[in-house]
Design a protein around this motif. Structure first.
Motif, PDB file in Angstrom:
ATOM      1  N   VAL A  29       0.842  -1.201   0.000  1.00 40.44           N
ATOM      2  CA  VAL A  29       0.000   0.000   0.000  1.00 40.44           C
ATOM      3  C   VAL A  29       0.880   1.254   0.000  1.00 40.44           C
ATOM      4  CG1 VAL A  29      -1.681   1.344   1.336  1.00 40.44           C
ATOM      5  CG2 VAL A  29      -1.989  -1.115   1.061  1.00 40.44           C
ATOM      6  N   VAL A  30       1.928   1.222   0.815  1.00 45.72           N
ATOM      7  CA  VAL A  30       2.852   2.359   0.860  1.00 45.72           C
ATOM      8  C   VAL A  30       3.463   2.597  -0.525  1.00 45.72           C
ATOM      9  CG1 VAL A  30       5.046   3.178   1.820  1.00 45.72           C
ATOM     10  CG2 VAL A  30       3.357   2.033   3.304  1.00 45.72           C
ATOM     11  N   GLN A  31       3.874   1.508  -1.134  1.00 45.38           N
ATOM     12  CA  GLN A  31       4.483   1.597  -2.467  1.00 45.38           C
ATOM     13  C   GLN A  31       3.500   2.158  -3.511  1.00 45.38           C
ATOM     14  OE1 GLN A  31       6.064  -2.303  -3.322  1.00 45.38           O
ATOM     15  NE2 GLN A  31       7.156  -1.545  -5.136  1.00 45.38           N
ATOM     16  N   LEU A  32       2.271   1.676  -3.454  1.00 44.75           N
ATOM     17  CA  LEU A  32       1.243   2.162  -4.386  1.00 44.75           C
ATOM     18  C   LEU A  32       0.996   3.646  -4.173  1.00 44.75           C
ATOM     19  CD1 LEU A  32      -1.310  -0.771  -4.012  1.00 44.75           C
ATOM     20  CD2 LEU A  32      -0.380  -0.010  -6.217  1.00 44.75           C
ATOM     21  N   GLN A  33       0.979   4.064  -2.912  1.00 42.91           N
ATOM     22  CA  GLN A  33       0.695   5.451  -2.615  1.00 42.91           C
ATOM     23  C   GLN A  33       1.837   6.337  -3.100  1.00 42.91           C
ATOM     24  OE1 GLN A  33      -2.622   5.832  -0.828  1.00 42.91           O
ATOM     25  NE2 GLN A  33      -2.195   7.450  -2.315  1.00 42.91           N
ATOM     26  N   GLN A  34       3.070   5.846  -2.923  1.00 43.51           N
ATOM     27  CA  GLN A  34       4.227   6.605  -3.421  1.00 43.51           C
ATOM     28  C   GLN A  34       4.153   6.771  -4.935  1.00 43.51           C
ATOM     29  OE1 GLN A  34       7.333   4.146  -1.902  1.00 43.51           O
ATOM     30  NE2 GLN A  34       7.569   5.302   0.014  1.00 43.51           N
ATOM     31  N   GLU A  35       3.813   5.687  -5.582  1.00 41.55           N
ATOM     32  CA  GLU A  35       3.719   5.712  -7.048  1.00 41.55           C
ATOM     33  C   GLU A  35       2.619   6.689  -7.479  1.00 41.55           C
ATOM     34  OE1 GLU A  35       5.712   4.773 -10.202  1.00 41.55           O
ATOM     35  OE2 GLU A  35       6.209   3.874  -8.244  1.00 41.55           O
ATOM     36  N   SER A  36       1.510   6.625  -6.758  1.00 40.64           N
ATOM     37  CA  SER A  36       0.386   7.498  -7.082  1.00 40.64           C
ATOM     38  C   SER A  36       0.733   8.963  -6.843  1.00 40.64           C
ATOM     39  CB  SER A  36      -0.825   7.091  -6.242  1.00 40.64           C
ATOM     40  OG  SER A  36      -1.767   8.121  -6.211  1.00 40.64           O
ATOM     41  N   ASP A  37       1.526   9.215  -5.787  1.00 40.33           N
ATOM     42  CA  ASP A  37       1.896  10.600  -5.459  1.00 40.33           C
ATOM     43  C   ASP A  37       2.753  11.241  -6.543  1.00 40.33           C
ATOM     44  OD1 ASP A  37       0.457  10.447  -3.174  1.00 40.33           O
ATOM     45  OD2 ASP A  37       2.167  10.123  -1.836  1.00 40.33           O
ATOM     46  N   LYS A  38       3.370  10.386  -7.370  1.00 37.55           N
ATOM     47  CA  LYS A  38       4.161  10.950  -8.471  1.00 37.55           C
ATOM     48  C   LYS A  38       3.267  11.611  -9.524  1.00 37.55           C
ATOM     49  CE  LYS A  38       7.887   7.539  -8.117  1.00 37.55           C
ATOM     50  NZ  LYS A  38       8.269   6.234  -8.706  1.00 37.55           N
ATOM     51  N   ALA A  39       1.937  11.369  -9.371  1.00 34.44           N
ATOM     52  CA  ALA A  39       0.960  12.040 -10.232  1.00 34.44           C
ATOM     53  C   ALA A  39       1.171  11.745 -11.710  1.00 34.44           C
ATOM     54  CB  ALA A  39       0.978  13.558  -9.984  1.00 34.44           C
ATOM     55  N   GLY A  40       1.550  10.525 -12.003  1.00 40.50           N
ATOM     56  CA  GLY A  40       1.627  10.093 -13.392  1.00 40.50           C
ATOM     57  C   GLY A  40       0.244   9.839 -13.949  1.00 40.50           C
ATOM     58  N   ARG A  41       0.233   9.294 -15.119  1.00 31.93           N
ATOM     59  CA  ARG A  41      -1.029   9.134 -15.824  1.00 31.93           C
ATOM     60  C   ARG A  41      -2.047   8.265 -15.080  1.00 31.93           C
ATOM     61  NH1 ARG A  41      -1.892   7.702 -22.178  1.00 31.93           N
ATOM     62  NH2 ARG A  41      -4.018   6.943 -21.931  1.00 31.93           N
ATOM     63  N   ASP A  42      -1.604   7.226 -14.398  1.00 35.94           N
ATOM     64  CA  ASP A  42      -2.535   6.333 -13.716  1.00 35.94           C
ATOM     65  C   ASP A  42      -2.606   6.600 -12.222  1.00 35.94           C
ATOM     66  OD1 ASP A  42      -3.200   4.904 -16.071  1.00 35.94           O
ATOM     67  OD2 ASP A  42      -1.231   3.941 -15.948  1.00 35.94           O
ATOM     68  N   ALA A  43      -2.238   7.814 -11.838  1.00 39.15           N
ATOM     69  CA  ALA A  43      -2.187   8.128 -10.406  1.00 39.15           C
ATOM     70  C   ALA A  43      -3.520   7.889  -9.723  1.00 39.15           C
ATOM     71  CB  ALA A  43      -1.744   9.581 -10.213  1.00 39.15           C
ATOM     72  N   ASP A  44      -4.614   8.261 -10.388  1.00 40.80           N
ATOM     73  CA  ASP A  44      -5.917   8.113  -9.730  1.00 40.80           C
ATOM     74  C   ASP A  44      -6.287   6.642  -9.535  1.00 40.80           C
ATOM     75  OD1 ASP A  44      -6.286   7.649 -12.406  1.00 40.80           O
ATOM     76  OD2 ASP A  44      -8.081   8.890 -12.617  1.00 40.80           O
ATOM     77  N   GLY A  45      -5.920   5.811 -10.495  1.00 36.36           N
ATOM     78  CA  GLY A  45      -6.189   4.375 -10.374  1.00 36.36           C
ATOM     79  C   GLY A  45      -5.377   3.745  -9.261  1.00 36.36           C
ATOM     80  N   LEU A  46      -4.093   4.068  -9.213  1.00 41.09           N
ATOM     81  CA  LEU A  46      -3.234   3.508  -8.159  1.00 41.09           C
ATOM     82  C   LEU A  46      -3.664   4.014  -6.782  1.00 41.09           C
ATOM     83  CD1 LEU A  46       0.292   3.689  -9.860  1.00 41.09           C
ATOM     84  CD2 LEU A  46      -1.255   1.720  -9.688  1.00 41.09           C
ATOM     85  N   ASP A  47      -4.088   5.260  -6.737  1.00 36.34           N
ATOM     86  CA  ASP A  47      -4.582   5.815  -5.480  1.00 36.34           C
ATOM     87  C   ASP A  47      -5.830   5.071  -5.017  1.00 36.34           C
ATOM     88  OD1 ASP A  47      -4.927   7.945  -3.387  1.00 36.34           O
ATOM     89  OD2 ASP A  47      -6.760   8.276  -4.558  1.00 36.34           O
ATOM     90  N   LEU A  48      -6.735   4.829  -5.946  1.00 33.42           N
ATOM     91  CA  LEU A  48      -7.962   4.090  -5.609  1.00 33.42           C
ATOM     92  C   LEU A  48      -7.593   2.702  -5.061  1.00 33.42           C
ATOM     93  CD1 LEU A  48     -11.094   3.864  -7.967  1.00 33.42           C
ATOM     94  CD2 LEU A  48     -10.442   2.051  -6.396  1.00 33.42           C
ATOM     95  N   ILE A  49      -6.692   2.036  -5.739  1.00 33.20           N
ATOM     96  CA  ILE A  49      -6.286   0.692  -5.301  1.00 33.20           C
ATOM     97  C   ILE A  49      -5.646   0.762  -3.910  1.00 33.20           C
ATOM     98  CG2 ILE A  49      -4.739  -1.254  -5.784  1.00 33.20           C
ATOM     99  CD1 ILE A  49      -5.070  -0.574  -8.789  1.00 33.20           C
ATOM    100  N   ALA A  50      -4.779   1.734  -3.725  1.00 37.68           N
ATOM    101  CA  ALA A  50      -4.099   1.857  -2.430  1.00 37.68           C
ATOM    102  C   ALA A  50      -5.108   2.098  -1.303  1.00 37.68           C
ATOM    103  CB  ALA A  50      -3.091   3.008  -2.472  1.00 37.68           C
ATOM    104  N   ARG A  51      -6.077   2.967  -1.556  1.00 39.62           N
ATOM    105  CA  ARG A  51      -7.074   3.266  -0.518  1.00 39.62           C
ATOM    106  C   ARG A  51      -7.927   2.047  -0.177  1.00 39.62           C
ATOM    107  NH1 ARG A  51     -10.802   6.064  -2.217  1.00 39.62           N
ATOM    108  NH2 ARG A  51     -10.166   6.633  -4.331  1.00 39.62           N
ATOM    109  N   ARG A  52      -8.400   1.373  -1.219  1.00 39.95           N
ATOM    110  CA  ARG A  52      -9.299   0.240  -0.965  1.00 39.95           C
ATOM    111  C   ARG A  52      -8.547  -0.937  -0.384  1.00 39.95           C
ATOM    112  NH1 ARG A  52     -13.076   3.250  -0.190  1.00 39.95           N
ATOM    113  NH2 ARG A  52     -13.358   1.438   1.133  1.00 39.95           N
ATOM    114  N   LEU A  53      -7.328  -1.157  -0.846  1.00 43.87           N
ATOM    115  CA  LEU A  53      -6.542  -2.255  -0.269  1.00 43.87           C
ATOM    116  C   LEU A  53      -6.213  -1.936   1.189  1.00 43.87           C
ATOM    117  CD1 LEU A  53      -5.139  -4.980  -0.605  1.00 43.87           C
ATOM    118  CD2 LEU A  53      -3.122  -3.780  -1.475  1.00 43.87           C
ATOM    119  N   GLY A  54      -5.885  -0.684   1.436  1.00 44.22           N
ATOM    120  CA  GLY A  54      -5.604  -0.275   2.813  1.00 44.22           C
ATOM    121  C   GLY A  54      -6.799  -0.529   3.720  1.00 44.22           C
TER     122      GLY A  54
END
Lengths: 607, 607
Positions: B477-502
């Motif tokens: 989850v930490v890793q996904l959130q870090q990746e999402s924080d980079k605000a790349g193209r799929d940031a919103d998807g990775l953020d969603l996954i990180a939140r729900r998995l968390g």
């Protein structure tokens, strides 16, 4: 396994939840006493248990048979249908003007549930006939009504709905059957219809097909569809049967379930028969308004299919409960000298209560909806009629979607309770699993119910009905909490229900707000969540009704002579709160995450 | 509808999630290169697509037939089995010592999935034979191994497991089949076994039955059960077939699904045959330790049935996807000139992604489990072996329970995607729905998996494995959130996954704590929630694997030449997070409310 009508629960729901007393006080029901209702329910139970239920398994193993255009129904069906006719059951909830008994829809719902629980395949025939009667009552001419309705009410004739064509399933815009006007004002129809339930059979003298077709100069799409009566045999002015019409059954489908119900391919205008080429049809109402009329019977049929979901669930539940009490396997969890009935094992209790919770929750919600329908039709106060109408229309897709989807879960658990025996066809549990699978499909798939719900029942009135229901549910939570605070014997159960229902309402409100806020900007997001939202609404509303039931039961469970019933009902309500209601919260999350999820879903393009 | 092996996803899971490279580096796999793996997967795909998949529907409509004790399998099965044998597929993951190829279980899992997706009913025969080989490899004598294993590896003989008797389903304490020792050290068996998959058939020269039975002076209950080899034909020292043994097929069951698989009632010791009265059997291992040995094959078989769940899900998914792209109905949501393929409709996309998410989530989890099994068996470091063994044993009931229960949902949605056509048997979707229904029942029902999970995999080690997995998931989850924080193209998807998995991990931890805290004081509360807890674990762990997949895909989805695959995979992972992972939270509520709910449930007494 024999079926027993769940009369005790039906009476409880009628009296304690659906307010039968007030329904019977509506104008038009002056002659319907509560004694009469009791007598009808008892008679109905006897009829379905003795005449219809025993044909359920044999209808499955000996399906209807096609031969050279004729269809012989399963052994015993013809005799049972004549008993059904003689009992006057078809006329139960229809207008007295044409020979019906004019009972409330609320009573009709109970009777229909019992019929369908006893034999889903058999009861589809009256279900469709009900729809035809309802449509002709609403929009037929006086001549059409007097010619076609009485023989259907008497059970001499039956009715069908003809919508689907091979290229036009849910999408009626693609209907291609042609109807050409003749000099005498009648029409000649030609085309092919599929999936026509009881489209051909040997239980009645005549069959009244209601058919969607298109006149030559009709506009494209759904605005160019007209509705026609096409009788299998033409009918003289005095009601006598005339020439064989040009509608023929080309074949029957080989289906997963409801084998006893013949599903016909019908050919219109193949040139056989006594009338020359083209099936003789009579326009119902005006040209190009067919879809609107069809929705009259569709709405009745959708509600009725919801009832079928409850019915097959009840049947599966009874089967599983009987097996669980009889089957001895394994030791009690607390340890014991020898093996015990599997109904002692916690997970079997979980499965049975899960089945019961969904079945009784669905029943309570559906009957409350039927009472709203009666009120909408007959209340003296126009405002009360309008309110009830809005509630009923809101609830129709919910009842259909929730009860039929639930029936998949219930009948699947019914198989599971039986273990390996459940997979053996002779056991009977598998039939319910197969039969139920059509319910979330016909009369509009769950997706179509969800479209109707979101589009017409939520967005159109800005969530007005949803807000009213939310407020009513919240008031109940307060009441439950107050009752629980008194710290009586069932305080912990009522507290659990209050907490879970409260959380469910929160989730329902949030999802509703999301739908309202995003329909303009993110239609795909809203519709990716439309089925979850529909299931959410069904789950919270059924939980609401079971919570109302719990309040009643907590007062009676330890005092009344029928304590066993109330104890089980209360346990069912607690179980619903602990194991079913929490789904509302997760469904709500799915709705709320719709914007991101739908963008990815659409990028993947239905992969 | 033809089946195509999902080789792209299988390779992705092997390489990116199950760490094939490290598995191939384990001692004993020196000869297994990744090129060999590729070649095996390609060959396997070709074989199942061409030889087995085409027999799936015909096996359903032309089931195996019993006549006077003999069973002829469905048309084509015999020939296909000889091709299976010739291809060496039975030996794939078995010891080279007896003629197997000694490939990792990880590869065996992929091959077995393809076999079962192509034809579940056919592939049950090798599945059971695998279990017999595994048990004899572990506890047979050298003579038993050399006499019975090679012919099974060659596909000349097949194997069966004989546990169930009419009065003893899940409860093996009640096994009553008798085994009496003879002067020559062999035994004579008499009794009746039911539900014996491929207990009799015409595809092999001999059948090796492994049979649970009780010697005359054995202790009561499960501690008095012994395991015997009972071959259909006795086998000489040189391996030649001798007299017909006294085991006979009395009948075949008429089942809901897997019609192509003959399910036999076997009679031992009816006095027919060439050996006099009593079936000749040979003790495996020591007397009274039969259950322990049977668990060796049970565990292999449970994992394999989990794979079957994934397999039938994949098959149903492919069928539904093909239909959704081909079937034109309704306008696009955004409005358009004419009707579009239904794969454009949001709810069809929802159903397809729901099917795909459960299928691919189940696959990822099962393959990761297989890799753990390989590591547990072969790693040089004992500590690493022990760790992986604990993880694998934890995951077996999870894979079995989650994948098979998911297959009910997936195959049901598969029917739903087809609308009315789904209910017509010729369409094929209904077969998967029927076939899948046995999977949560045989080789231990879901409740039995949940008992095993809670009792042996959670309580016994005080939740140690669960804590390790929880920590690993949290790190992701930490890793996904870090990746999402980079605000790349799929940031919103990775953020969603990180939140729900968390949120899912939170819920998993809470439920685990509840189980650990209450097992002493409230055993019924714990076991009322055991199946929900098992499903919770499966849901969160499969979501974890799809989240790992999402990380990989987000890097490749917009760069790689196989972008379409990564785009779909990423969408699947996002969908899983939005629509499947939230179930963890509601399942957790059900577990946590167990104390109050179980008191009410038990008062209602399994009503």
């Amino acid at each position: 396994m024999s079926y027993r009508a769940p009369t005790e629960d039906i009476r409880f729901v009628l009296n304690e939840l659906a307010d039968l007393e007030n329904v019977l006080a509506l104008p038009g029901f002056e002659d319907v006493s509560s004694d009469l209702v009791d007598a009808v329910l008892d008679e109905n139970a006897k009829f379905v248990e003795q005449a219809i239920a025993p044909l359920n398994q044999s209808g499955d193993t000996s399906p209807a048979k096609w031969s050279d255009g004729s269809v012989s129904t399963s052994p015993g069906f013809k005799k049972a249908f004549s008993e059904f006719a003689a009992g006057g059951w078809q006329g139960l909830q229809h207008e007295q003007e044409w020979g019906g008994q004019g009972l409330p829809k609320l009573i009709g719902a109970a009777v229909s549930e019992n019929m369908n629980a006893a034999n889903l395949a058999f009861s589809l025939c009256p279900l469709l006939t009900d729809g035809v009667i309802e449509a002709l009552t609403a929009v037929g001419t006086h001549d059409q009504q007097s010619r076609f309705i009485p023989p259907m009410l008497e059970g001499r004739w039956t009715g069908t709905m003809n919508l689907t064509e091979p290229q036009a399933g849910s999408d009626l815009a693609q209907v291609a059957t042609r109807a050409v006007k003749q000099g005498d004002g009648s029409y000649r129809l030609s085309g092919q219809k599929i999936f026509i339930t009881y489209g051909e059979h040997d239980m009645a003298e005549n069959i009244v097909h209601l058919v969607l077709a298109r006149t030559p100069d009709a506009p494209r799409g759904v605005k160019g569809i007209s509705l026609f009566i096409v009788p299998k045999f033409l009918v003289g002015e005095d009601g006598t049967l005339g020439p064989r019409n040009d509608v023929w059954c080309a074949s029957l489908e080989h289906k997963l379930g409801i084998h006893g119900s013949p599903t016909a391919v019908l050919l219109y205008g193949s040139g056989k028969g006594d009338v020359g080429e083209g099936a003789v049809g009579y326009l119902v109402g005006e040209e190009n308004r067919g879809l609107e009329y069809m929705f009259i019977m569709m709405n009745a049929a959708r509600y009725a299919v919801g009832i079928q979901g409850i019915a097959v669930s009840e049947r599966a539940l009874q089967h599983a409960v009987a097996y669980a009490h009889e089957r001895v396997q394994g030791q009690a969890l607390e340890g014991s000298a020898g093996p015990v009935a599997i109904s002692n094992h916690p997970d079997v209790q979980r499965m049975l209560l899960n089945m019961r919770a969904l079945t009784e929750g669905g029943r309570a919600l559906a009957y409350v909806a039927a009472a709203a329908c009666d009120t909408a039709r007959r209340h003296t106060d126009p405002a009360a009629r309008a309110r009830s109408k809005a509630v009923y229309e809101y609830l129709v897709p919910v009842v259909k979607g929730f009860s039929t989807e639930s029936s998949l879960e219930v009948t699947s658990l019914g198989v599971q309770v039986h273990g390996g025996m459940g997979f053996i066809e002779e056991t009977g549990a598998a039939q319910y699993y197969r039969d139920a699978r059509i319910l979330p499909i016909y009369e509009g798939t769950t997706a179509i119910q969800a479209n109707d719900f979101v589009g017409r029942k939520i967005l159109r009135d800005g969530g007005a009905v949803a807000k009213v229901l939310s407020a009513e549910m919240r008031a109940l939570v307060v009441q439950l909490q107050q009752e629980s605070d008194k710290a009586g014997r069932d305080a912990d159960g009522l507290d659990l229900i209050a907490r879970r229902l409260g959380a469910g309402i929160e989730a329902y409100d949030k999802a509703t707000s999301f739908i309202l806020a995003n329909a303009q900007s993110s239609l795909r997001a809203v519709f990716l969540g439309s089925v979850p939202y529909l299931m959410l609404a069904g789950t919270v509303h059924a939980g609401w009704q079971l919570a109302r039931a719990a309040l009643v039961c907590s007062q009676k469970a330890h005092a009344d002579e029928a304590a066993a019933f109330y104890t089980t009902k209360l346990a069912t309500s607690v179980f619903y709160a602990a194991h079913i209601l929490p789904r509302v919260e997760s469904l709500s999350v799915s709705v709320l995450e719709g914007i991101v999820a739908s963008r990815y879903a659409n990028e993947a393009g239905g992969k």
